[in-house]
Write a protein that holds these residues in place. Structure first.
Motif, mmCIF file in Angstrom:
data_model
loop_
_atom_site.group_PDB
_atom_site.id
_atom_site.type_symbol
_atom_site.label_atom_id
_atom_site.label_comp_id
_atom_site.label_asym_id
_atom_site.label_seq_id
_atom_site.Cartn_x
_atom_site.Cartn_y
_atom_site.Cartn_z
ATOM 1 N N LEU A 1 0.829 -1.212 0.000
ATOM 2 C CA LEU A 1 0.000 0.000 0.000
ATOM 3 C C LEU A 1 0.859 1.257 0.000
ATOM 4 O O LEU A 1 0.586 2.206 -0.748
ATOM 5 N N ILE A 2 1.913 1.273 0.798
ATOM 6 C CA ILE A 2 2.771 2.460 0.867
ATOM 7 C C ILE A 2 3.574 2.620 -0.425
ATOM 8 O O ILE A 2 3.765 3.740 -0.915
ATOM 9 N N ALA A 3 4.023 1.510 -1.003
ATOM 10 C CA ALA A 3 4.737 1.589 -2.282
ATOM 11 C C ALA A 3 3.824 2.146 -3.368
ATOM 12 O O ALA A 3 4.247 2.964 -4.201
ATOM 13 N N LEU A 4 2.565 1.704 -3.362
ATOM 14 C CA LEU A 4 1.606 2.226 -4.340
ATOM 15 C C LEU A 4 1.351 3.712 -4.111
ATOM 16 O O LEU A 4 1.224 4.489 -5.062
ATOM 17 N N ALA A 5 1.304 4.104 -2.850
ATOM 18 C CA ALA A 5 1.117 5.526 -2.525
ATOM 19 C C ALA A 5 2.309 6.348 -3.021
ATOM 20 O O ALA A 5 2.149 7.492 -3.461
ATOM 21 N N ALA A 6 3.511 5.758 -2.955
ATOM 22 C CA ALA A 6 4.697 6.464 -3.446
ATOM 23 C C ALA A 6 4.607 6.694 -4.953
ATOM 24 O O ALA A 6 4.953 7.769 -5.457
ATOM 25 N N VAL A 7 4.126 5.694 -5.687
ATOM 26 C CA VAL A 7 3.938 5.858 -7.134
ATOM 27 C C VAL A 7 2.878 6.926 -7.411
ATOM 28 O O VAL A 7 3.040 7.758 -8.322
ATOM 29 N N ALA A 8 1.808 6.916 -6.608
ATOM 30 C CA ALA A 8 0.777 7.938 -6.769
ATOM 31 C C ALA A 8 1.334 9.335 -6.509
ATOM 32 O O ALA A 8 0.982 10.307 -7.199
ATOM 33 N N LEU A 9 2.229 9.443 -5.520
ATOM 34 C CA LEU A 9 2.847 10.737 -5.211
ATOM 35 C C LEU A 9 3.690 11.227 -6.394
ATOM 36 O O LEU A 9 3.600 12.396 -6.783
#
Length: 501
Positions: free
Chosen positions: A63-71
């Motif tokens: 989830l956090i890795a996906l959030a990093a891509v979203a950022l």
């Protein structure tokens, strides 16, 4: 195990979907090139491994890795909308500056995006603490991914098919073709392959007694006639300077709304973006290896003393080290200026800069180069009470810059010594709804010359459009003899010889 594999597959699929929304989007459909998507997945897995190492929890790390891509997606799209360019790998070198000077960067984000960032900062460490799992196997697996990922990425970009990708620095085309994360990795690899150029010989011609050269790099200085199309906004100082100039024209800068250092490097070091290759995105990162090309370094052997003025944090772009290596004998920073008054804005005014430049010019006995970087007209711009538009806020400050040009012309004439004044804008302003990124990015420049009696020395009066690197050589031509100018042109022509292309 099956659940973990499905989670990782979902992470990769979700990250590719997010990458499809990075602008510019793929030319056909949602998918980038196969090689680009493969490299993207390697990068995402490495990021996932980092967070798995910390948390030990697969779903949370995903989830956090996906959030990093979203950022990255959000920041790149916001940057492109405001500055006309996607995120580039050299932007990551400015992360520290974002925290020291957030006003320079957060203005590109909308209110909702800023809110999301503020909320995310405490949420990520809180989530990692909340989901922490004391599983040695999970932490070791994450560590293996976090270490193997960068190693695989470095090896991959040097091998087929990736070694054939992004061989020229075209960030817009590469993001469209290969995706954002893949382009960041590919461009970084090409940047690492670039070598310092061959040494450049110093100038040998002797200056005239008491000669003075003043170069003003004016923050966000552009012609309002071209920006807004209103004849009533004409700048009288710029108009008068063009009429009296030894040479004038458009400065063909590559950045819009930012990237002062690209223009600054071109004028100071005289190396074209074609010669720089992938170093063009932030040439200050490698400027220490090219210091011999800088104006003060080349002029020092001929007896010139050079001063660098900038009323702001000299750590920005590492100017405090680069400018000394480039041959400047003294750096005049923000400690030499009084803080601006409450009604003068955020930064040291152009009027204060003018006074300091004139004072230093009067005290200079040896042939002296003064290179000054202003900051008063730095965005974001604000309208005053009851006079509210951003355009009006910009016009108020750009008129102060125009007054600086007029004031310097008058004061240099009063000195009655041989002098050259160059004045140019580093980039156009980015003003939502009024000055937006497009094909036209040029700013004005003027070069004026004064004889030993303070009289204007006119050139042919023709307009000559130049790149920043070409302006460097025009300045050398203005303050040295024709033979030295020819040597400068030969040096410029051979500057690319030391590069891996």
């Amino acid at each position: 195990m099956t659940a973990n594999i499905l989670t990782i597959l979902a992470l990769l699929a979700g990250s590719l979907i997010l990458d499809a929304f990075v602008r510019p989007r793929a030319a056909a459909g949602l998918l980038r090139s196969r090689a680009g998507m493969a490299l993207h997945c390697l990068i995402v897995l490495a990021v996932f491994g980092l967070f798995l190492t910390i948390s030990g929890d697969v779903p949370a790390a995903a989830l956090i890795a996906l959030a990093a891509v979203a950022l990255f997606t959000m920041v790149s799209n916001a940057k492109r909308a405001v500055l006309g360019e996607p995120l580039v790998f050299t932007d990551l070198a400015l992360v520290g500056a974002v925290f020291r000077h957030p006003q320079f960067y957060l203005s590109a984000l909308k209110a909702g995006q800023k809110t999301a960032l503020v909320l995310a900062l405490p949420l990520v460490p809180a989530l990692l603490w909340y989901v922490f799992v004391p599983s040695l196997t999970a932490h070791l697996a994450g560590l293996a991914l976090a270490l193997a990922g960068p190693w695989l990425i470095r090896r991959a970009v040097l091998r087929s098919p990736w070694s054939r990708l992004a061989c020229t620095p075209d960030v817009e085309a590469d993001v469209q073709r290969h995706g954002l994360l893949a382009t960041l990795a590919l461009h970084h690899a090409r940047w690492r392959e670039t070598r310092d150029p061959a040494a450049c010989a110093p100038m040998q011609s002797r200056p005239r007694d008491g000669e003075l050269a003043v170069v003003i790099q004016c923050e966000s200085f552009a012609d309002p006639l071209e920006l807004f199309g209103d004849p009533a906004l004409e700048l009288p100082g710029l108009k008068a300077a063009r009429a009296q100039a030894w040479q004038w024209g458009d400065l063909l800068v590559s950045g819009f709304g930012a990237y002062t250092m690209r223009t600054e490097y071109g004028v100071l070091f005289g190396r074209s973006e074609e010669d720089l290759g992938f170093r063009r995105f932030d040439p200050f990162l490698t400027a220490l290896g090219e210091a011999g090309y800088a104006l003060p370094s080349r002029l020092a052997a001929a007896g010139w003393r050079s001063l660098f003025l900038h009323p702001h944090d000299m750590r920005f772009y590492n100017r405090e080290e680069i400018m000394l290596a480039a041959g400047f004998a003294e750096l005049v920073g923000e400690d030499r200026f009084a803080p601006p008054a409450p009604d003068e804005g955020r930064y040291v005014t152009d009027a204060a800069m003018t006074a300091e430049i004139v004072s230093l010019s009067r005290m200079a006995e040896d042939p002296t180069l003064i290179y000054a970087v202003t900051i008063e007209n730095h965005g974001p711009w604000e309208g005053r009470a009851n006079a509210g538009s951003l355009t009006e806020g910009y016009m108020r400050l750009v008129r102060n810059s125009d007054a600086m040009l007029t004031g310097l012309c008058d004061e240099l004439a009063r000195l009655k010594r041989p002098a050259t004044l160059a004045f140019f804008g580093d980039h156009r302003p980015s003003i939502p709804g009024a000055s937006m990124p497009g094909k036209a990015r040029h700013t004005p420049y003027v070069i004026l010359r004064f004889d030993a009696e303070g009289r204007i020395v006119r050139g042919e009066g023709t307009r000559v459009d130049l790149t920043p690197a070409q302006l460097h050589h025009a300045l050398l031509g203005a303050i040295t003899d024709p033979e030295a100018q020819a040597r400068a042109e030969v040096c410029h022509a051979t500057a690319g010889a030391g590069h891996d292309r």
